[in-house]
Write a protein that holds these residues in place. Structure first.
Motif, PDB file in Angstrom:
ATOM      1  N   TYR A   1       0.808  -1.225   0.000  1.00  0.00           N
ATOM      2  CA  TYR A   1       0.000   0.000   0.000  1.00  0.00           C
ATOM      3  C   TYR A   1       0.839   1.273   0.000  1.00  0.00           C
ATOM      4  CZ  TYR A   1       0.839   0.543   5.034  1.00  0.00           C
ATOM      5  OH  TYR A   1       1.428   0.721   6.267  1.00  0.00           O
TER       6      TYR A   1
ATOM      7  N   ASN B   1      -2.628  -8.094   1.406  1.00  0.00           N
ATOM      8  CA  ASN B   1      -3.641  -7.052   1.365  1.00  0.00           C
ATOM      9  C   ASN B   1      -3.943  -6.580   2.798  1.00  0.00           C
ATOM     10  OD1 ASN B   1      -5.929  -5.520   0.297  1.00  0.00           O
ATOM     11  ND2 ASN B   1      -7.202  -7.124   1.191  1.00  0.00           N
TER      12      ASN B   1
ATOM     13  N   GLN C   1     -12.281  -6.178   1.157  1.00  0.00           N
ATOM     14  CA  GLN C   1     -11.932  -5.929  -0.235  1.00  0.00           C
ATOM     15  C   GLN C   1     -10.423  -5.926  -0.359  1.00  0.00           C
ATOM     16  OE1 GLN C   1     -13.745  -1.924   0.353  1.00  0.00           O
ATOM     17  NE2 GLN C   1     -12.188  -1.242  -1.091  1.00  0.00           N
ATOM     18  N   SER C   2      -9.933  -6.053  -1.571  1.00  0.00           N
ATOM     19  CA  SER C   2      -8.486  -5.937  -1.807  1.00  0.00           C
ATOM     20  C   SER C   2      -8.199  -4.558  -2.379  1.00  0.00           C
ATOM     21  CB  SER C   2      -8.005  -7.022  -2.773  1.00  0.00           C
ATOM     22  OG  SER C   2      -8.658  -6.906  -4.022  1.00  0.00           O
ATOM     23  N   ILE C   3      -6.996  -4.062  -2.147  1.00  0.00           N
ATOM     24  CA  ILE C   3      -6.680  -2.693  -2.555  1.00  0.00           C
ATOM     25  C   ILE C   3      -6.272  -2.611  -4.022  1.00  0.00           C
ATOM     26  CG2 ILE C   3      -6.046  -1.992  -0.226  1.00  0.00           C
ATOM     27  CD1 ILE C   3      -3.103  -2.234  -1.059  1.00  0.00           C
ATOM     28  N   ASP C   4      -6.243  -3.760  -4.722  1.00  0.00           N
ATOM     29  CA  ASP C   4      -5.947  -3.682  -6.150  1.00  0.00           C
ATOM     30  C   ASP C   4      -7.236  -3.638  -6.982  1.00  0.00           C
ATOM     31  OD1 ASP C   4      -6.634  -6.268  -5.543  1.00  0.00           O
ATOM     32  OD2 ASP C   4      -4.863  -7.199  -6.435  1.00  0.00           O
TER      33      ASP C   4
ATOM     34  N   ASP D   1     -10.394  -3.727  -5.661  1.00  0.00           N
ATOM     35  CA  ASP D   1     -11.415  -2.955  -4.937  1.00  0.00           C
ATOM     36  C   ASP D   1     -12.837  -3.436  -5.250  1.00  0.00           C
ATOM     37  OD1 ASP D   1     -10.478  -1.249  -3.051  1.00  0.00           O
ATOM     38  OD2 ASP D   1     -10.510   0.550  -4.286  1.00  0.00           O
ATOM     39  N   ASN D   2     -13.002  -4.743  -5.500  1.00  0.00           N
ATOM     40  CA  ASN D   2     -14.317  -5.230  -5.921  1.00  0.00           C
ATOM     41  C   ASN D   2     -15.297  -5.407  -4.761  1.00  0.00           C
ATOM     42  OD1 ASN D   2     -13.986  -5.697  -8.870  1.00  0.00           O
ATOM     43  ND2 ASN D   2     -12.345  -7.046  -8.183  1.00  0.00           N
ATOM     44  N   ASN D   3     -14.788  -5.789  -3.572  1.00  0.00           N
ATOM     45  CA  ASN D   3     -15.674  -6.032  -2.429  1.00  0.00           C
ATOM     46  C   ASN D   3     -16.759  -7.043  -2.796  1.00  0.00           C
ATOM     47  OD1 ASN D   3     -17.134  -5.837  -0.030  1.00  0.00           O
ATOM     48  ND2 ASN D   3     -18.128  -3.930  -0.596  1.00  0.00           N
TER      49      ASN D   3
END
Length: 249
Positions: free
Chosen positions: A13, A36, A118-121, A123-125
């Protein structure tokens, strides 16, 4: 109680990721990779449950290429007992990951599954919710507090209007929010011990899962550069600029 925790390999990040010149995706060449951040929170919560005597075993699971072993080893150093890597190449989308996790859940039969919200790549949640639908398990998303009460799981979750508390029957799924806990750092002795902890490798074929992508990325591009601000002499000029140039009033 067995706890399954999903971890994902993403660009750290602290790294400013740039788009590839051809717009096909982010340029991750020589970029530092890590767990993540929301997955770190999930690992920490599982380890705390074990330290409290509530959980008996914590299993860290990753779905990704061979290099994802690094993130599983990090989870093991943070306190997980063993790891499982579902090794798959290419662009793994949330539905494919959820299907792989569902197959692992069927195999391991955990009482609790914890994922980052969610993941920070990407960002789908989406992965936690899709897993809940596929496995037909109750879920508490965006958790800011998790408590075990007998065979019930009480999850306090953040919603637009404040906080909502859910009482879930286990087995259940929880997705973690930022305020759930503060992840610890892995100590050097634990990093060394993690190298000896078991890590099993499976493939989607072993689990009978099709991970073919359902979506196609059209293009990836950086956001437009912001223009520099200006100083105004008085309120009248500010109002004029907002009305005639910015057109926000």
């Amino acid at each position: 109680m067995k706890v399954l925790v999903a971890v994902k390999r993403v660009a750290d990040y602290n790294v400013k990721v740039r788009a590839k010149s051809d717009g096909t995706g982010p340029d991750l060449a020589n970029v530092k990779m890590s767990i993540n951040p929301f997955c770190e929170i999930a690992v920490e919560e599982a380890v705390r449950l074990k330290e409290a005597g509530t959980a008996t075993e914590v299993i860290a699971v990753a779905v990704g290429d061979k290099s994802s072993q690094e993130q599983i080893r990090t989870a093991l150093a943070l306190g997980a007992d063993r790891g499982i890597l579902v090794e798959a190449e290419g662009d793994l989308q949330p539905l494919a990951v959820a299907k792989c996790l569902k197959a692992v859940v069927d195999k391991e039969e955990p009482q609790l599954v914890i994922l980052g919200k969610q993941s920070i790549d990407g960002d789908n949640n989406q992965t936690g919710q899709m897993l809940g639908a596929l496995a037909n398990m109750p879920q508490g998303t965006f958790a800011s507090e998790v408590k075990i009460d007998g065979d019930k799981l009480n999850v306090t979750r953040e919603i637009d209007g404040g906080l909502q508390t859910l009482s879930l029957n286990m087995p259940a799924i929880v997705t973690t929010d930022l305020r759930l806990n503060e992840p610890r750092y892995a100590s050097l002795p634990n990093i060394m011990k993690a190298k000896k902890k078991p890590l099993d490798t499976l493939t989607p074929g072993d689990l009978g899962v099709d991970v073919a992508p359902r979506l196609t990325t059209v293009s990836v591009e950086p956001p437009a550069e912001r223009e520099g601000g200006i100083k105004v002499e008085d309120v009248a000029q500010l109002v004029d600029k907002l009305k005639n140039e910015a057109k926000v009033i």
